[in-house]
Motif scaffolding. Structure first.
Motif, mmCIF file in Angstrom:
data_model
loop_
_atom_site.group_PDB
_atom_site.id
_atom_site.type_symbol
_atom_site.label_atom_id
_atom_site.label_comp_id
_atom_site.label_asym_id
_atom_site.label_seq_id
_atom_site.Cartn_x
_atom_site.Cartn_y
_atom_site.Cartn_z
ATOM 1 N N GLN A 62 0.833 -1.209 0.000
ATOM 2 C CA GLN A 62 0.000 0.000 0.000
ATOM 3 C C GLN A 62 0.865 1.256 0.000
ATOM 4 O OE1 GLN A 62 -2.488 -0.692 3.465
ATOM 5 N NE2 GLN A 62 -4.256 -1.223 2.189
ATOM 6 N N ASN A 63 1.917 1.253 0.793
ATOM 7 C CA ASN A 63 2.801 2.423 0.861
ATOM 8 C C ASN A 63 3.554 2.630 -0.456
ATOM 9 O OD1 ASN A 63 2.098 3.101 3.513
ATOM 10 N ND2 ASN A 63 3.652 1.753 4.398
ATOM 11 N N VAL A 64 4.028 1.520 -1.040
ATOM 12 C CA VAL A 64 4.724 1.612 -2.331
ATOM 13 C C VAL A 64 3.773 2.127 -3.405
ATOM 14 C CG1 VAL A 64 5.773 0.257 -4.197
ATOM 15 C CG2 VAL A 64 6.411 -0.189 -1.814
ATOM 16 N N ASP A 65 2.583 1.539 -3.442
ATOM 17 C CA ASP A 65 1.591 1.892 -4.458
ATOM 18 C C ASP A 65 1.195 3.367 -4.350
ATOM 19 O OD1 ASP A 65 -0.698 0.774 -6.401
ATOM 20 O OD2 ASP A 65 -1.646 2.094 -4.935
ATOM 21 N N LYS A 66 1.044 3.853 -3.134
ATOM 22 C CA LYS A 66 0.636 5.252 -2.949
ATOM 23 C C LYS A 66 1.708 6.203 -3.475
ATOM 24 C CE LYS A 66 -1.059 8.666 0.350
ATOM 25 N NZ LYS A 66 -1.933 9.232 -0.710
ATOM 26 N N ILE A 67 2.966 5.926 -3.177
ATOM 27 C CA ILE A 67 4.056 6.767 -3.688
ATOM 28 C C ILE A 67 4.042 6.765 -5.219
ATOM 29 C CG2 ILE A 67 6.572 6.953 -3.909
ATOM 30 C CD1 ILE A 67 6.745 5.940 -0.993
ATOM 31 N N TYR A 68 3.862 5.580 -5.805
ATOM 32 C CA TYR A 68 3.878 5.434 -7.266
ATOM 33 C C TYR A 68 2.716 6.193 -7.922
ATOM 34 C CZ TYR A 68 4.004 2.875 -11.771
ATOM 35 O OH TYR A 68 4.067 2.515 -13.088
ATOM 36 N N ILE A 69 1.498 5.944 -7.447
ATOM 37 C CA ILE A 69 0.320 6.577 -8.048
ATOM 38 C C ILE A 69 0.330 8.088 -7.827
ATOM 39 C CG2 ILE A 69 -2.206 6.675 -8.041
ATOM 40 C CD1 ILE A 69 -1.022 4.136 -9.321
ATOM 41 N N ASP A 70 0.684 8.517 -6.615
ATOM 42 C CA ASP A 70 0.753 9.963 -6.339
ATOM 43 C C ASP A 70 1.802 10.628 -7.229
ATOM 44 O OD1 ASP A 70 -1.194 9.692 -4.449
ATOM 45 O OD2 ASP A 70 0.117 9.960 -2.698
ATOM 46 N N SER A 71 2.906 9.932 -7.468
ATOM 47 C CA SER A 71 3.969 10.489 -8.321
ATOM 48 C C SER A 71 3.501 10.609 -9.772
ATOM 49 C CB SER A 71 5.218 9.612 -8.246
ATOM 50 O OG SER A 71 5.740 9.580 -6.935
ATOM 51 N N LEU A 72 2.737 9.616 -10.257
ATOM 52 C CA LEU A 72 2.187 9.691 -11.615
ATOM 53 C C LEU A 72 1.275 10.901 -11.752
ATOM 54 C CD1 LEU A 72 1.324 5.922 -12.309
ATOM 55 C CD2 LEU A 72 2.963 7.305 -13.602
ATOM 56 N N ARG A 73 0.445 11.136 -10.739
ATOM 57 C CA ARG A 73 -0.454 12.302 -10.774
ATOM 58 C C ARG A 73 0.355 13.598 -10.753
ATOM 59 N NH1 ARG A 73 -5.742 10.817 -10.096
ATOM 60 N NH2 ARG A 73 -6.198 8.918 -8.936
ATOM 61 N N ALA A 74 1.333 13.683 -9.855
ATOM 62 C CA ALA A 74 2.126 14.911 -9.708
ATOM 63 C C ALA A 74 2.903 15.232 -10.981
ATOM 64 C CB ALA A 74 3.074 14.779 -8.517
ATOM 65 N N ALA A 75 3.319 14.195 -11.697
ATOM 66 C CA ALA A 75 4.109 14.395 -12.923
ATOM 67 C C ALA A 75 3.236 14.587 -14.156
ATOM 68 C CB ALA A 75 5.035 13.202 -13.131
ATOM 69 N N GLY A 76 1.903 14.561 -13.980
ATOM 70 C CA GLY A 76 0.995 14.726 -15.108
ATOM 71 C C GLY A 76 0.951 13.508 -16.019
ATOM 72 N N LEU A 77 1.337 12.344 -15.478
ATOM 73 C CA LEU A 77 1.397 11.129 -16.294
ATOM 74 C C LEU A 77 0.222 10.183 -16.068
ATOM 75 C CD1 LEU A 77 5.191 10.344 -15.733
ATOM 76 C CD2 LEU A 77 4.150 11.138 -17.874
ATOM 77 N N TYR A 78 -0.543 10.409 -15.003
ATOM 78 C CA TYR A 78 -1.590 9.457 -14.615
ATOM 79 C C TYR A 78 -2.603 9.240 -15.740
ATOM 80 C CZ TYR A 78 -5.226 7.192 -11.793
ATOM 81 O OH TYR A 78 -6.172 6.307 -11.304
ATOM 82 N N ASP A 79 -3.065 10.317 -16.360
ATOM 83 C CA ASP A 79 -4.102 10.201 -17.393
ATOM 84 C C ASP A 79 -3.570 9.672 -18.715
ATOM 85 O OD1 ASP A 79 -6.042 11.086 -15.640
ATOM 86 O OD2 ASP A 79 -5.777 13.197 -16.183
ATOM 87 N N GLN A 80 -2.243 9.570 -18.842
ATOM 88 C CA GLN A 80 -1.655 8.991 -20.057
ATOM 89 C C GLN A 80 -1.505 7.477 -19.936
ATOM 90 O OE1 GLN A 80 1.969 11.101 -21.190
ATOM 91 N NE2 GLN A 80 1.202 12.958 -20.212
ATOM 92 N N VAL A 81 -1.801 6.958 -18.744
ATOM 93 C CA VAL A 81 -1.641 5.531 -18.451
ATOM 94 C C VAL A 81 -3.019 4.912 -18.273
ATOM 95 C CG1 VAL A 81 -0.760 3.880 -16.735
ATOM 96 C CG2 VAL A 81 0.604 5.883 -17.374
ATOM 97 N N TRP A 82 -3.232 3.731 -18.865
ATOM 98 C CA TRP A 82 -4.535 3.065 -18.711
ATOM 99 C C TRP A 82 -4.648 2.394 -17.346
ATOM 100 C CZ3 TRP A 82 -6.544 -2.090 -18.563
ATOM 101 C CH2 TRP A 82 -7.920 -2.182 -18.834
#
Length: 508
Positions: free
Chosen positions: A408-428
């Motif tokens: 859970q801690n690893v996943d949160k860092i990863y997903i939050d980082s994707l959002r912060a970098a503007g990459l989340y919506d480019q990933v399915w």
């Protein structure tokens, strides 16, 4: 409601044809070639799909087109075109070499209704091992490629066409125009299949169907169940009872955050924390299929305990979407592996409940559009798909509360980082996997022997196929550094660069 019928011969592209037609705001349905529904006034045209079979095979799919050909607009795609040629007096033979990939189509008759608006030369996508060597006498050639003389034909005196290429795939650059020519101009469809129209019609139908009955729905926090809930809420209000179960295998803080967002939407939701039950029953289990079965069983038991407390409930709502419906009645028969964790299997029989599935006509991208049209927040609508068994199938091997916390801690860092970098919506879909592997590391001049995690990010449209995302090296370096520094128990991070096929999106 006007519609296009697509007859399925087992092609991998059949759903893609339907998606392209839907993108033209025209409703269509996929049916197996051997289960053609009654042809009534709502059917404006028919498309025959491709197939892995050859028309020359003894077991080749052979549809009965007596109520269709010459009576309705008809378009045969690849196998469909070869069937229209061979079954009516033409000839199909093995191609000298398999015709696969890009080809340049030369339009021979620009005045033909199917070819209208296409450039004289346009790129198309070929995928077939046979080729039409002779067409029946009344068939007119309207397009060719360098290697395929009969790339497209029109049947004289009929609104019947055949094409040996795939207009539905991205590589056919003018494929959408060709499909529009057929669906809109030839079939006369009015392009009225819109998200707003779907919501209005569905809410009206749900009110008529459900009346004052009570409905229970299992919410998962995902797109499908959330959109289904809002549609039902619009129709029956407080007679919808939603249950959101925390299996202890959700993302970090997800249970509370999703419950809060549902309350802001005005939904009648009860949250049930059953993490102790799930984690207890999973203790020591390492086989992925056993994990799924236990989670499915526990979910039914927990949900059932809550549902039976609702007096006089008569309906079970589910977020079934159109690919699930197609799969259950496909040419090749139902899927061999039932996704028991996705639906509340067993409840309808136990409680004598009737099923209501408000999204069963929609593809995933259409579900999202419907959700947006109803004002559901982008935080819910734009969420990546998340597996029904949750983190249980992202922890390889046995599951413990300590492992769940690490992931859970690893996943949160990863997903939050994707959002912060503007990459989340480019990933399915993205997620982290805790591996049953420990490796040597060095931290603060001390030797460590800790866990390894794999990061996964893919692009896809429906999950059937997927490609890994080329995330920037700098991003991956920063995420890896954050995870190793902030998550106790992890000293190594790797990135999964496998595509589906041959790999799968999830590791279990």
């Amino acid at each position: 409601m006007e519609k296009i019928l697509i007859l399925d011969f087992g092609s991998q592209y059949t759903q893609l044809i339907a998606r392209r037609v839907r993108e033209l705001n025209v409703y269509c349905e996929i049916h197996p070639f051997n289960k053609i529904p009654a042809i009534d006034a709502s059917v404006r045209g028919v498309i025959l799909s491709g197939s892995p079979f050859s028309v020359r095979d003894a077991q080749a799919p052979t549809p009965d087109l007596s109520a269709i050909k010459g009576k309705l607009p008809l378009l045969g795609v690849c196998y469909g075109a070869q069937f229209l040629a061979s079954a009516f007096g033409g000839e199909v033979q093995p191609a000298p070499s398999r015709e696969y990939g890009r080809a340049m189509l030369t339009v021979g008759d620009a005045s033909d209704a199917l070819m209208r608006g296409l450039p004289a030369r346009t790129q198309v996508w070929m995928s077939h091992g046979d080729t039409i060597t002779r067409v029946p006498d009344n068939y007119e050639l309207i397009a060719s490629t360098e290697d395929v003389r009969v790339a497209a034909f029109h049947v004289g005196g009929e609104q019947t066409w055949g094409i040996q290429f795939h207009p539905e795939v991205y590589h056919s650059t003018d494929g959408t125009q060709l499909l529009k020519n057929f669906v809109v101009d030839i079939c006369g469809c009015g392009q009225s299949w819109t998200s707003e129209g779907f919501v209005e019609a569905t809410v009206r139908e749900l009110r008529e169907k459900l009346g004052d009955d009570k409905v229970v729905l299992a919410l998962s926090g995902g797109v499908d169940s959330s959109v289904a809930a809002v549609l039902l809420h619009k129709a029956i209000g407080k007679n919808l009872y939603c249950v959101f179960v925390d299996s202890g295998l959700l993302r970090k803080n997800e249970f509370g955050e999703v419950l809060e967002s549902y309350k802001h939407m005005g939904l009648n939701v009860k949250g049930v924390n059953a993490s102790a039950k799930f984690l207890g029953d999973l203790a020591g289990v390492t086989d992925p299929e056993r994990k799924r079965k236990i989670i499915g069983r526990d979910f039914v038991e927990v949900f059932n305990e809550e549902a039976i407390q609702i007096k006089d409930v008569k309906w079970l709502a589910q977020g079934t979407i159109y690919p699930d419906v197609i799969e259950s009645c496909s040419v090749n028969g139902p899927s061999a592996t039932i996704k028991s964790h996705h639906n509340v299997g067993g409840l309808p029989e136990k409680m004598n409940l009737k099923i209501v599935e408000p999204l069963r006509l929609l593809f995933k991208d259409e579900v999202r559009r419907v959700g947006r049209s109803m004002g559901i927040s982008e935080q819910l609508i734009g969420r990546h798909p998340f597996p029904g068994p949750g983190l249980a199938i992202r922890i390889l091997g046995d599951i413990t509360p300590e492992k769940v916390e690490i992931l859970q801690n690893v996943d949160k860092i990863y997903i939050d980082s994707l959002r912060a970098a503007g990459l989340y919506d480019q990933v399915w879909q993205a997620g982290a996997v805790l591996l049953p592997v420990k490796s040597v590391g060095v931290m603060g001049d001390e030797r460590t022997y800790e866990s390894c995690v794999a990061l996964r990010a893919v692009t896809s449209t429906d999950g059937m196929t997927a490609d890994w995302v080329h995330l920037p090296y700098e991003f991956l370096a920063n995420v890896s550094n954050d995870i190793i520094n902030k998550v106790k128990g992890v000293n190594r991070v790797v990135y999964d660069i496998s595509s589906k096929p041959p790999a799968t999106i999830e590791w279990e």
